[in-house]
Design a protein around this motif. Structure first.
Motif, PDB file in Angstrom:
ATOM      1  N   PHE A   1       0.832  -1.201   0.000  1.00 41.79           N
ATOM      2  CA  PHE A   1       0.000   0.000   0.000  1.00 41.79           C
ATOM      3  C   PHE A   1       0.870   1.256   0.000  1.00 41.79           C
ATOM      4  O   PHE A   1       0.553   2.243  -0.675  1.00 41.79           O
ATOM      5  N   ASP A   2       1.975   1.204   0.732  1.00 44.32           N
ATOM      6  CA  ASP A   2       2.863   2.367   0.829  1.00 44.32           C
ATOM      7  C   ASP A   2       3.622   2.663  -0.464  1.00 44.32           C
ATOM      8  O   ASP A   2       4.332   3.666  -0.544  1.00 44.32           O
ATOM      9  N   ASP A   3       3.509   1.794  -1.446  1.00 42.48           N
ATOM     10  CA  ASP A   3       4.130   2.078  -2.743  1.00 42.48           C
ATOM     11  C   ASP A   3       3.245   2.990  -3.597  1.00 42.48           C
ATOM     12  O   ASP A   3       3.665   3.426  -4.665  1.00 42.48           O
ATOM     13  N   THR A   4       2.044   3.262  -3.121  1.00 41.39           N
ATOM     14  CA  THR A   4       1.147   4.159  -3.845  1.00 41.39           C
ATOM     15  C   THR A   4       1.784   5.535  -3.973  1.00 41.39           C
ATOM     16  O   THR A   4       2.160   6.152  -2.978  1.00 41.39           O
ATOM     17  N   ALA A   5       1.916   6.002  -5.210  1.00 40.18           N
ATOM     18  CA  ALA A   5       2.579   7.283  -5.449  1.00 40.18           C
ATOM     19  C   ALA A   5       2.529   7.600  -6.940  1.00 40.18           C
ATOM     20  O   ALA A   5       2.214   6.728  -7.760  1.00 40.18           O
ATOM     21  N   VAL A   6       2.877   8.818  -7.255  1.00 41.45           N
ATOM     22  CA  VAL A   6       3.157   9.170  -8.643  1.00 41.45           C
ATOM     23  C   VAL A   6       4.640   8.900  -8.874  1.00 41.45           C
ATOM     24  O   VAL A   6       5.483   9.381  -8.109  1.00 41.45           O
ATOM     25  N   TYR A   7       4.937   8.129  -9.865  1.00 44.10           N
ATOM     26  CA  TYR A   7       6.309   7.748 -10.172  1.00 44.10           C
ATOM     27  C   TYR A   7       6.824   8.574 -11.348  1.00 44.10           C
ATOM     28  O   TYR A   7       6.129   8.735 -12.365  1.00 44.10           O
ATOM     29  N   TYR A   8       8.046   9.063 -11.184  1.00 43.69           N
ATOM     30  CA  TYR A   8       8.675   9.894 -12.205  1.00 43.69           C
ATOM     31  C   TYR A   8       9.999   9.264 -12.641  1.00 43.69           C
ATOM     32  O   TYR A   8      10.736   8.716 -11.827  1.00 43.69           O
ATOM     33  N   CYS A   9      10.311   9.393 -13.913  1.00 44.52           N
ATOM     34  CA  CYS A   9      11.653   9.031 -14.340  1.00 44.52           C
ATOM     35  C   CYS A   9      12.438  10.316 -14.574  1.00 44.52           C
ATOM     36  O   CYS A   9      11.871  11.365 -14.883  1.00 44.52           O
ATOM     37  N   ALA A  10      13.717  10.222 -14.381  1.00 46.44           N
ATOM     38  CA  ALA A  10      14.602  11.370 -14.505  1.00 46.44           C
ATOM     39  C   ALA A  10      15.915  10.927 -15.135  1.00 46.44           C
ATOM     40  O   ALA A  10      16.239   9.728 -15.133  1.00 46.44           O
ATOM     41  N   ALA A  11      16.653  11.868 -15.665  1.00 49.87           N
ATOM     42  CA  ALA A  11      17.928  11.539 -16.306  1.00 49.87           C
ATOM     43  C   ALA A  11      18.961  12.612 -15.992  1.00 49.87           C
ATOM     44  O   ALA A  11      18.616  13.783 -15.739  1.00 49.87           O
ATOM     45  N   ARG A  12      20.202  12.190 -15.998  1.00 53.17           N
ATOM     46  CA  ARG A  12      21.302  13.118 -15.749  1.00 53.17           C
ATOM     47  C   ARG A  12      22.556  12.549 -16.395  1.00 53.17           C
ATOM     48  O   ARG A  12      22.665  11.338 -16.614  1.00 53.17           O
ATOM     49  N   PRO A  13      23.521  13.406 -16.709  1.00 59.36           N
ATOM     50  CA  PRO A  13      24.792  12.901 -17.241  1.00 59.36           C
ATOM     51  C   PRO A  13      25.528  12.107 -16.176  1.00 59.36           C
ATOM     52  O   PRO A  13      25.317  12.294 -14.976  1.00 59.36           O
ATOM     53  N   GLY A  14      26.423  11.233 -16.614  1.00 54.15           N
ATOM     54  CA  GLY A  14      27.284  10.542 -15.662  1.00 54.15           C
ATOM     55  C   GLY A  14      26.724   9.216 -15.199  1.00 54.15           C
ATOM     56  O   GLY A  14      25.952   8.557 -15.889  1.00 54.15           O
ATOM     57  N   PHE A  15      27.102   8.855 -13.979  1.00 54.97           N
ATOM     58  CA  PHE A  15      26.886   7.500 -13.496  1.00 54.97           C
ATOM     59  C   PHE A  15      26.066   7.478 -12.209  1.00 54.97           C
ATOM     60  O   PHE A  15      26.026   8.449 -11.466  1.00 54.97           O
ATOM     61  N   CYS A  16      25.470   6.309 -11.965  1.00 57.35           N
ATOM     62  CA  CYS A  16      24.726   6.105 -10.730  1.00 57.35           C
ATOM     63  C   CYS A  16      25.710   5.623  -9.679  1.00 57.35           C
ATOM     64  O   CYS A  16      26.209   4.515  -9.750  1.00 57.35           O
ATOM     65  N   SER A  17      25.976   6.479  -8.706  1.00 57.63           N
ATOM     66  CA  SER A  17      26.960   6.137  -7.680  1.00 57.63           C
ATOM     67  C   SER A  17      26.317   6.027  -6.314  1.00 57.63           C
ATOM     68  O   SER A  17      26.950   6.291  -5.294  1.00 57.63           O
ATOM     69  N   GLY A  18      25.081   5.629  -6.286  1.00 58.01           N
ATOM     70  CA  GLY A  18      24.348   5.589  -5.030  1.00 58.01           C
ATOM     71  C   GLY A  18      23.203   6.592  -5.093  1.00 58.01           C
ATOM     72  O   GLY A  18      22.781   7.004  -6.174  1.00 58.01           O
TER      73      GLY A  18
END
Length: 125
Positions: A88-105
């Motif tokens: 139930f707590d996963d209920t939300a509006v979900y957004y995707c986003a982008a940025r240059p570079g890498f996912c470091s956490g």
């Protein structure tokens, strides 16, 4: 012009699964990170996951570890978020986003360059 769009939201029962998709275009670099955020009613937006396209580094918020899986699409500019064992707590509006570079956490919201429209996920208890 960079454009992102999230899709795939809907109504699902607790314990069910849903797959969100993000498509984007116009990004100037091949090295980028895609991320997913969500905002529940009355709460601040929170980072859920991110994934580097170049090196495959990834991050998951503790609240979704073991239940959500992020992946890059076969086609550049696409990604998905597979969600299972939804709560139930996963209920939300979900957004995707982008940025240059890498996912470091965890990457704060302020450090994301591009945002897509959201898609609503409603989990019924």
């Amino acid at each position: 012009e960079v454009q992102l769009q999230a899709s795939g939201g809907g109504l699902v029962q607790a314990g069910g699964s849903l797959r969100l998709s993000c498509t984007f275009s116009g990004f100037p670099s091949a090295d980028y990170t895609l991320g997913w955020f969500r905002q529940a009613p009355g709460k601040e937006r929170e980072g859920v996951s991110c994934l580097s396209r170049a090196d495959g580094n990834f991050y998951y918020a503790d609240s979704v570890k073991g239940r959500f899986a992020i992946s890059n699409g076969d086609i550049r500019g696409t990604a998905s978020l597979q969600m299972k064992s939804l709560e139930f707590d996963d209920t939300a509006v979900y957004y995707c986003a982008a940025r240059p570079g890498f996912c470091s956490g965890y990457i704060p919201e302020s450090q994301w360059n591009y945002w897509g429209t959201g898609t609503l996920v409603t989990v019924s208890s």
